[in-house]
Scaffold this active site. Structure first.
Site, PDB file in Angstrom:
ATOM      1  N   LYS A  54       0.823  -1.219   0.000  1.00 54.24           N
ATOM      2  CA  LYS A  54       0.000   0.000   0.000  1.00 54.24           C
ATOM      3  C   LYS A  54       0.851   1.260   0.000  1.00 54.24           C
ATOM      4  O   LYS A  54       0.442   2.285  -0.530  1.00 54.24           O
ATOM      5  CB  LYS A  54      -0.976  -0.006   1.179  1.00 54.24           C
ATOM      6  CG  LYS A  54      -2.124  -0.982   0.985  1.00 54.24           C
ATOM      7  CD  LYS A  54      -3.312  -0.658   1.874  1.00 54.24           C
ATOM      8  CE  LYS A  54      -4.473  -1.595   1.575  1.00 54.24           C
ATOM      9  NZ  LYS A  54      -5.574  -1.455   2.530  1.00 54.24           N
ATOM     10  N   LYS A  60     -10.387  -5.394  -4.702  1.00 52.31           N
ATOM     11  CA  LYS A  60     -11.461  -4.397  -4.842  1.00 52.31           C
ATOM     12  C   LYS A  60     -10.969  -3.162  -5.575  1.00 52.31           C
ATOM     13  O   LYS A  60     -11.720  -2.478  -6.224  1.00 52.31           O
ATOM     14  CB  LYS A  60     -11.866  -3.849  -3.463  1.00 52.31           C
ATOM     15  CG  LYS A  60     -12.550  -4.752  -2.525  1.00 52.31           C
ATOM     16  CD  LYS A  60     -12.964  -3.900  -1.302  1.00 52.31           C
ATOM     17  CE  LYS A  60     -13.195  -4.730  -0.065  1.00 52.31           C
ATOM     18  NZ  LYS A  60     -12.103  -4.677   0.900  1.00 52.31           N
ATOM     19  N   LYS A  65      -3.135 -10.790  -6.772  1.00 56.15           N
ATOM     20  CA  LYS A  65      -4.387 -11.057  -6.066  1.00 56.15           C
ATOM     21  C   LYS A  65      -5.552 -10.272  -6.691  1.00 56.15           C
ATOM     22  O   LYS A  65      -5.365  -9.129  -7.091  1.00 56.15           O
ATOM     23  CB  LYS A  65      -4.190 -10.620  -4.608  1.00 56.15           C
ATOM     24  CG  LYS A  65      -5.326 -10.935  -3.686  1.00 56.15           C
ATOM     25  CD  LYS A  65      -5.131 -10.273  -2.323  1.00 56.15           C
ATOM     26  CE  LYS A  65      -5.519  -8.818  -2.337  1.00 56.15           C
ATOM     27  NZ  LYS A  65      -5.770  -8.208  -1.029  1.00 56.15           N
TER      28      LYS A  65
END
Ligand code: TYM
Length: 326
Positions: free
Chosen positions: A108, A193, A190
């Site tokens: 992130k 969202k 992965k």
């Protein structure tokens, strides 16, 4: 049992197979607390109106997937202040070095290089507070959250060691099929969202045609054999998705499609997923038309959660020496 999902975007089939599907299975046998992790969501920038809307939509989705508020506690994390309080206390036994090593923090930080805030690094500590407040034995999550459950265990053990037995030490609960759904456009990544490529993720809100189209376009390989293999990550991912939605093993799925062509296989996966999503979408829509009911569910959920959380928090405050009168 404790788990949560962030209301940070449209949920994908990965969130369903890795987490919510397993929550539903556990609600009959365990005392379950399932939260909407809005405090975690704000570690990346959120539009306030959208965050509010996604929170209620997620509540409706929990119910639409089969969670029953009579059997488990469903609530919004920020409505129970004990999470922030225990999070602060746990901060004092969590080391900067171990937080910097977390895979999600590193990912992130790269993705949001202009906003590497303290919350982003502290994310696993808040998650530990969530879990430990409810004295959870098991945490049903996808593989990507396993590291966070492990750091939760470390913090629980450290606290217990320093202040005496206080927290139960939780374990991740991960079912093999569906625990790590990969992107349809890059099967080494992965499914997420927040992927910018909309074809990479199948959202729980996607309509039938969209679901089928996305599976048709899924990246596979130039071979034509349908089998489980590290060399065939695209095909293995589709088999995994199929198995998770059918409720069979990965090997059963492989056997079923032996000798089929890629086109038929992709269509079958798409149809299976679309068939499973349709009733959930229908139910979610109906529930969203009754905000009063949803608010009631969340209100009594927060009250229930507060009662359970307060017990642990009082114990923690006593152990660390916070003055509460003589
Ligand atoms: P979040 O919102 O990123 O994801 C929610 C759940 O979905 C799982 N998941 C997946 N499973 C399989 N394949 C995928 N591609 C996939 N993507 C996501 C995640 O593993 C997760 O179980 N930190 C948590 C939220 C949280 C939490 C908690 C979880 C806050 N407090 C306490 C457990 C306990 C998160 O970011 O989930």
């Amino acid at each position: 049992m404790y788990s949560a999902v962030q209301p940070s975007g449209n949920l994908t089939i990965g969130n369903f197979t890795g987490a919510i599907r397993n929550w539903v299975r556990m609600q009959n046998d365990f005392d379950c607390f399932y939260a909407i992790a809005d405090m975690h969501a704000i570690t990346v920038r959120q539009d306030p109106a959208l965050l509010r809307r996604r929170t209620i939509e997620l509540a409706a989705l929990y119910l639409a997937c089969g969670l029953d508020p009579e059997k488990c506690t469903l609530y919004v994390q920020s409505q129970v202040s004990a999470h922030a309080e225990l999070g602060w206390i746990l901060n004092t036994i969590a080391y900067v070095g171990e937080m910097e090593r977390m895979t999600q923090f590193k990912d992130k930080s790269q993705k949001h290089a202009d906003n590497i805030n303290m919350g982003l690094m502290d994310y696993p500590v808040l998650m530990a507070a969530d879990i430990l407040l409810y004295q959870a034995d098991y945490v049903p999550v996808g593989i990507d959250q396993k590291q966070h459950v492990e750091i939760t265990r470390d913090l629980a053990i450290r606290f217990n060691h320093r202040y005496g037995d206080t927290f139960r030490v939780p374990e991740p609960y991960i079912l093999k099929e569906g625990a790590k759904i990969m992107s349809l456009q890059d099967p080494m990544k992965k499914m997420s969202k927040s992927d910018e490529n909309l074809n990479a993720s199948v959202f729980l809100a996607d309509d039938r045609d969209t679901v089928i189209r996305k599976f048709k376009r899924a990246v596979t390989d130039s071979d034509s054999e349908i089998r489980i293999s590290d060399e065939k990550p695209g095909i293995t991912n589709l088999l995994n998705i199929y198995a998770a939605f059918k409720g069979c093993t990965l090997q059963d799925a492989e056997r079923e499609f032996q000798g089929s062509g890629y086109g038929d296989f992709k269509l079958a996966v798409g149809e299976t997923v679309a068939d499973a999503l349709a009733p959930v979408q229908e139910k979610q829509k109906r529930l969203l038309a009754d905000k009063a009911y949803l608010n009631d569910v969340l209100k009594s959920g927060a009250e229930n959660a507060f009662r359970a959380a307060r017990r642990t928090l009082s114990k923690v405050c006593r152990k660390i020496g916070f003055y509460r009168g003589e």
